[in-house]
Design an enzyme around this catalytic site. Structure first.
Site, short mmCIF file in Angstrom:
data_model
loop_
_atom_site.label_atom_id
_atom_site.label_comp_id
_atom_site.label_asym_id
_atom_site.label_seq_id
_atom_site.Cartn_x
_atom_site.Cartn_y
_atom_site.Cartn_z
N CYS A 91 -23.34 -59.65 25.80
CA CYS A 91 -23.80 -58.83 24.67
C CYS A 91 -23.10 -57.46 24.67
O CYS A 91 -21.92 -57.41 24.35
CB CYS A 91 -25.32 -58.74 24.70
SG CYS A 91 -26.00 -58.35 23.07
N HIS A 187 -28.30 -64.20 26.63
CA HIS A 187 -29.07 -63.68 27.76
C HIS A 187 -29.86 -64.84 28.35
O HIS A 187 -29.95 -65.91 27.75
CB HIS A 187 -30.06 -62.62 27.29
CG HIS A 187 -29.44 -61.39 26.71
ND1 HIS A 187 -28.86 -60.40 27.47
CD2 HIS A 187 -29.33 -60.98 25.42
CE1 HIS A 187 -28.43 -59.43 26.68
NE2 HIS A 187 -28.69 -59.75 25.42
#
Ligand code: GLN
Length: 235
Positions: A91, A187
């Site tokens: 990310c 994630h």
């Protein structure tokens, strides 16, 4: 893979470590130890240069301010972060590995240029389970995403996969790879939920694939997560 201890660099965990992304380093360490290698996680904090002696380098997610701070630090101390290194970013980590990212305030920041990726804020925040297909050896990739940034890949990066559910890069692709540098919006931590991705990074570091590991509990977690996503999609 070195004969001695394998050093897994965990970069700036105090600013790039949202959603348990630091767990990616633990996963790599465990998967090495289960195969009989000595391995240790080496956290590298803000204010320290990035040692060039580490075998792999990991970056996690972070808020915009933390991400800009991390990028500024890494740009200054980036000697170790060459295109030949094994690097994995999640990310904000992916965005920092790219060439440029724009914050919510409209300010552009230079990334490290290890991935051919530029990022700008999208129209709405992507908060969801993310599933992508990827050719073997990776297979389906699963995780959750929470980001506003939309990433565009240039000719020097390939996507890691193609989105089945969720947003990923924002154009139907997910993640980016150039050489032995990879980034993702997953994630989870990503490497706990996608052991084949962990083993791909380890194979890059070793220069050859490592023997497979039989870990039924990891397989069960994977099946459970992929099934939960399918159930939610059809309900
Ligand atoms: N700040 C970035 C974004 O929203 C990264 C967020 C994250 O790392 N989860 O796009």
């Amino acid at each position: 893979m070195p004969e001695s201890t394998v050093h897994i660099g965990l970069l700036l965990p105090e600013v790039l470590g949202t959603y348990g992304d630091s767990g990616n380093a633990q996963v790599l360490c465990r998967r090495l130890r289960w195969r009989g290698f000595d391995a240790e996680v080496v956290p590298v904090g803000l204010g320290e240069p990035v040692p060039s002696t580490l075998d792999m380098y990991l970056l996690g997610g972070g808020e915009d301010g933390a991400q800009a701070l991390a990028a500024a630090h890494l740009r200054k101390h980036r000697r170790a972060l060459t295109p030949d290194a094994v690097v994995f970013g999640v990310c904000a980590g992916l965005q920092v590995l790219g060439t440029r990212f724009r914050g919510l305030d409209g300010v552009d920041h230079d990334g490290l240029g290890l991935l051919d990726v530029t990022t700008e804020p999208g129209e709405r925040r992507a908060v969801a389970e993310l599933v992508a297909t990827s050719p073997e050896p990776l297979g389906p990739l699963t995780g959750f995403e929470n980001h506003l940034g939309i990433s565009k890949l240039g000719a020097d990066s390939e996507p890691l996969g193609h989105v089945v559910r969720g947003t990923g890069n924002g154009d139907g692709t997910e993640g980016a790879v150039t050489g032995h540098v990879a980034g993702t919006y997953l994630h989870g931590p990503a490497l706990a939920r996608n052991p084949a991705l962990a083993d791909l990074l380890l194979a890059w570091a070793a220069g050859h694939p490592l023997p497979p590991l039989e870990l039924p509990e990891v397989d069960r977690l994977r099946v459970e997560r992929l099934t939960a996503t399918r159930r939610r999609r059809t309900s």
